[in-house]
Design an enzyme around this catalytic site. Sequence first.
Site, PDB file in Angstrom:
ATOM      1  N   GLU A 119       0.808  -1.209   0.000  1.00  0.00           N
ATOM      2  CA  GLU A 119       0.000   0.000   0.000  1.00  0.00           C
ATOM      3  C   GLU A 119       0.847   1.268   0.000  1.00  0.00           C
ATOM      4  OE1 GLU A 119      -2.460  -3.345   1.166  1.00  0.00           O
ATOM      5  OE2 GLU A 119      -0.505  -2.641   1.914  1.00  0.00           O
ATOM      6  N   HIS A 172      -9.542  -6.676   9.615  1.00  0.00           N
ATOM      7  CA  HIS A 172     -10.217  -6.398   8.346  1.00  0.00           C
ATOM      8  C   HIS A 172     -11.592  -5.764   8.544  1.00  0.00           C
ATOM      9  CE1 HIS A 172      -7.302  -9.553   7.356  1.00  0.00           C
ATOM     10  NE2 HIS A 172      -7.363  -9.160   6.096  1.00  0.00           N
TER      11      HIS A 172
END
Length: 337
Positions: free
Chosen positions: A71, A140
């Site tokens: 990322e 998550h």
Amino acid sequence: MATTESETTATTIELTMGEGINRALAEALEREPEMMLLGQDIGAYGGTFGVTRGLYDRYGHDTVRDAPLCESATVGFAIGLAVSGVRSVVELEFFDFIGVAMDQVFNQAAKLHYFTGGRLQVPLVIRVPIVARMGMGPQHSQSLESWFMHIPGLKIAMPADAADGYGLMRTALLDTNPVLFIENVRLYGRRGTVDLSADPIPFGQARIVREGSDVTVVALSALVHEAVAAAEELAGRGISVEVVDPRTLNPLDLDSIVASVKKTQHLVVAHDAHKRCGVGAEIAALVVEQAFDYLDAPVERVCGLDVPVPSGPLLTEVYPTAGDIVAAVERSLARSA
């Protein structure tokens, strides 16, 4: 100021929120062919949750690019594109993973315009899905929007339906500032009417989802629909609830929230994120600063529990529901009786 929902006379179509975001991206790619989309599996696969489906086939690999499993590299590359004049849109697979790119987000993207005395612009949209209530565990499932309200130079949008997904994304894709676009996965498949001829929805303009006179409920993202369900239940008991969706957190339409509180004299704030230092705490503090004399009861916060998000049966104990909002409204009215 806020707008009240009404029936439109312009051409409208039915879309899901995911389709609305996809359509806004496609329109921007038609307008700016040099624009690039970057993210893990957004190419031929169409994105982890299918939001970019069809864009790879239509615009090709040079425009819709699968990014590496990193990322920080993806957001860093997108910032480089943006400051060189190429608008870019990054999709992170889960909101939770934005921590890997935090330096790029808050030290670079949010500050480069200021650092350079306005000489550099950063036309960048970072799309992040909230995967709450889906049983995917503590790494998550987090709603981290309050982190980014603390960062000057970064705009934050948080749509709750198809019309706002389309309209707010259109605005984000016209902005020359970095925008964090927060999308709740629970809402991707939710259908709604979208007015294709309407102007893009301005940032900093709240939506009065439902008008009321007894209690104001300010709700974010998926909790907007829980708030409407609570308001409908309470209406059967003669309690009138006004539901306000801020739509964007930075800029925040505090004027509309305060105006509603001055009318109802009660405030409940609802969101999925943890209670401590959440967006609800900031909205509560701002309302106390600007409308304390109008409040007939303390502000109620309806939020996720301050625990790591579990999977399995305990998941239902963590997140707030319409029933929790009903209870908060009842507490607020009881304390002012």
